[in-house]
Design an enzyme around this catalytic site. Structure first.
Site, PDB file in Angstrom:
ATOM      1  N   SER A 102       0.832  -1.203   0.000  1.00  0.00           N
ATOM      2  CA  SER A 102       0.000   0.000   0.000  1.00  0.00           C
ATOM      3  C   SER A 102       0.868   1.255   0.000  1.00  0.00           C
ATOM      4  CB  SER A 102      -0.897  -0.008   1.241  1.00  0.00           C
ATOM      5  OG  SER A 102      -1.465   1.274   1.417  1.00  0.00           O
ATOM      6  N   ARG A 104      -0.402   4.039   0.437  1.00  0.00           N
ATOM      7  CA  ARG A 104      -1.032   4.909   1.445  1.00  0.00           C
ATOM      8  C   ARG A 104      -0.358   4.677   2.790  1.00  0.00           C
ATOM      9  NH1 ARG A 104      -7.262   3.977   1.707  1.00  0.00           N
ATOM     10  NH2 ARG A 104      -7.204   6.048   2.616  1.00  0.00           N
ATOM     11  N   LEU A 190      -4.374 -23.772 -11.066  1.00  0.00           N
ATOM     12  CA  LEU A 190      -3.634 -24.174 -12.265  1.00  0.00           C
ATOM     13  C   LEU A 190      -4.410 -23.911 -13.559  1.00  0.00           C
ATOM     14  CD1 LEU A 190      -1.153 -25.464 -13.544  1.00  0.00           C
ATOM     15  CD2 LEU A 190      -2.152 -27.705 -13.112  1.00  0.00           C
ATOM     16  N   HIS A 191      -5.713 -24.153 -13.546  1.00  0.00           N
ATOM     17  CA  HIS A 191      -6.497 -23.915 -14.761  1.00  0.00           C
ATOM     18  C   HIS A 191      -6.368 -22.455 -15.204  1.00  0.00           C
ATOM     19  CE1 HIS A 191      -9.748 -23.478 -17.538  1.00  0.00           C
ATOM     20  NE2 HIS A 191     -10.474 -22.759 -16.702  1.00  0.00           N
ATOM     21  N   HIS A 195      -4.318 -20.257 -18.362  1.00  0.00           N
ATOM     22  CA  HIS A 195      -4.915 -19.202 -19.189  1.00  0.00           C
ATOM     23  C   HIS A 195      -4.010 -17.963 -19.193  1.00  0.00           C
ATOM     24  CE1 HIS A 195      -8.087 -17.023 -21.188  1.00  0.00           C
ATOM     25  NE2 HIS A 195      -8.169 -16.124 -20.217  1.00  0.00           N
ATOM     26  N   ARG A 200       0.023 -14.497 -21.686  1.00  0.00           N
ATOM     27  CA  ARG A 200       1.129 -13.591 -21.350  1.00  0.00           C
ATOM     28  C   ARG A 200       2.505 -14.114 -21.738  1.00  0.00           C
ATOM     29  NH1 ARG A 200      -1.451  -8.824 -21.182  1.00  0.00           N
ATOM     30  NH2 ARG A 200      -3.260  -8.951 -19.827  1.00  0.00           N
TER      31      ARG A 200
END
Ligand SMILES: Cc1cc2nc3c(=O)[nH]c(=O)nc-3n(C[C@H](O)[C@H](O)[C@H](O)COP(=O)(O)OP(=O)(O)OC[C@H]3O[C@@H](n4cnc5c(N)ncnc54)[C@H](O)[C@@H]3O)c2cc1C
Length: 278
Positions: A102, A104, A190-191, A195, A200
């Site tokens: 964070s 902040r 894992l699925h 993806h 990527r």
């Protein structure tokens, strides 16, 4: 059934793997393994673990046929440090759970991404979202790098002055650029990791996020090597063909012209070329 531990995964657990100039990936924890995938799948039939060959065959069958739920039984927690512009792309993967440092609460460290000279390239002319494959000429790249470094120093000096004047951390940080490093814990099954990696690690993804995906791929594959073998075979680098393109493929295989024209033909050719690079 006992907790799954995988010796090769235990070895890399908690180790810091550097990415880019100041980032890293660390596998904090994992739950499940190839064994868990087969246990979960076989619950449907009541059978236990069989031979390694049969397990590999089952995992491959599941992945090939989109029986994805057993893969959701394997979970990874990564600790990663990356520039904010990479985190912006990463956070689009909504099926993960994350907790980020964070700005902040904490004073952000003076850590900005500065690309290596060989990664500084001009805007691509054929891909509106990317850079050219070849780097800029050295002197020009050096100039770009100096501009980047200059703005980093200016921005951090301003940030420090604002903090010293008593400005709230949550406001002072607005002067910091997208190259600032951030960190988070990121948990995914894992699925959904498949993806993420499929998208990527692809050549269309920005080079910087690809560098993270590559390291995560290598770490996660220690946990469930059989599943990753099937991922490599069926998903990674795969190309999706439309119905028209499939018809065109059939014509090509029959030794005929593909029959597509204009942009359809160009897109089809790109897919064939991408496929050849794999
Ligand atoms: C090369 C590349 C370029 C990109 N360029 C841009 C860009 O210019 N601008 C931009 O905004 N984004 C861009 N993105 C992000 C992209 O549009 C997706 O948001 C991102 O890849 C995450 O994909 P996803 O939604 O399938 O993944 P996840 O969020 O992980 O979701 C996985 C799957 O779960 C389902 N799902 C999850 N949440 C929902 C929901 N709320 N409703 C319905 N289904 C859901 C969907 O089936 C989805 O495919 C780009 C991505 C890539 C890889």
């Amino acid at each position: 059934m006992a907790r799954c531990t995988v010796p090769a995964a235990e070895e890399i657990l908690d180790k810091v793997y550097p990415v880019l100039d100041k980032g890293f990936v660390r596998l904090v924890d994992y739950m499940g393994s190839d064994q868990r995938i087969v246990q979960a799948a076989r619950v449907s039939y009541g059978g236990g673990t069989k031979t390694l060959r049969e397990d590999a065959g089952l995992i491959d069958y599941l992945l090939r046929n989109n029986h994805t739920s057993p893969f959701e039984q394997v979970v990874f927690t990564f600790h990663t440090k990356m520039p904010v512009f990479v985190a912006r792309q990463w956070v689009r993967h909504r099926t993960a759970r994350l907790n980020e440092i964070s700005g902040r609460y904490s004073v952000m460290a003076q850590e900005f991404y500065e690309p290596a000279l060989q990664d500084i390239a001009a805007q691509s002319t054929d891909n509106k979202q990317g850079r050219k494959n070849e780097p800029m000429e050295n002197q020009q790249a050096q100039k770009v790098l100096e501009s980047i470094q200059h703005i980093h120093k200016e921005a951090y000096d301003q940030y420090t002055s604002l903090l010293e004047e008593g400005t709230a951390r949550e406001l002072a940080r607005v002067v910091l650029p997208l190259s600032l490093y951030t960190e988070w814990y990121w948990q995914i099954d894992l699925h959904n990791l498949f993806h993420f990696l499929h998208l990527r690690m692809d050549a269309h993804a920005q080079k910087e996020i690809r560098a993270y995906a590559q390291v995560m791929y290598e770490l996660a594959s220690k946990v469930c090597p059989l599943a990753f073998k099937s991922f490599e075979k069926h998903i990674k680098g795969g190309v999706r063909f439309s119905r028209n393109e499939l018809e065109a493929l059939k014509r090509l295989l029959a030794g005929k012209e593909h029959g597509l024209t204009g942009k359809d033909a160009a897109r089809f050719q790109t897919k064939l070329d991408e496929g050849r690079q794999i």
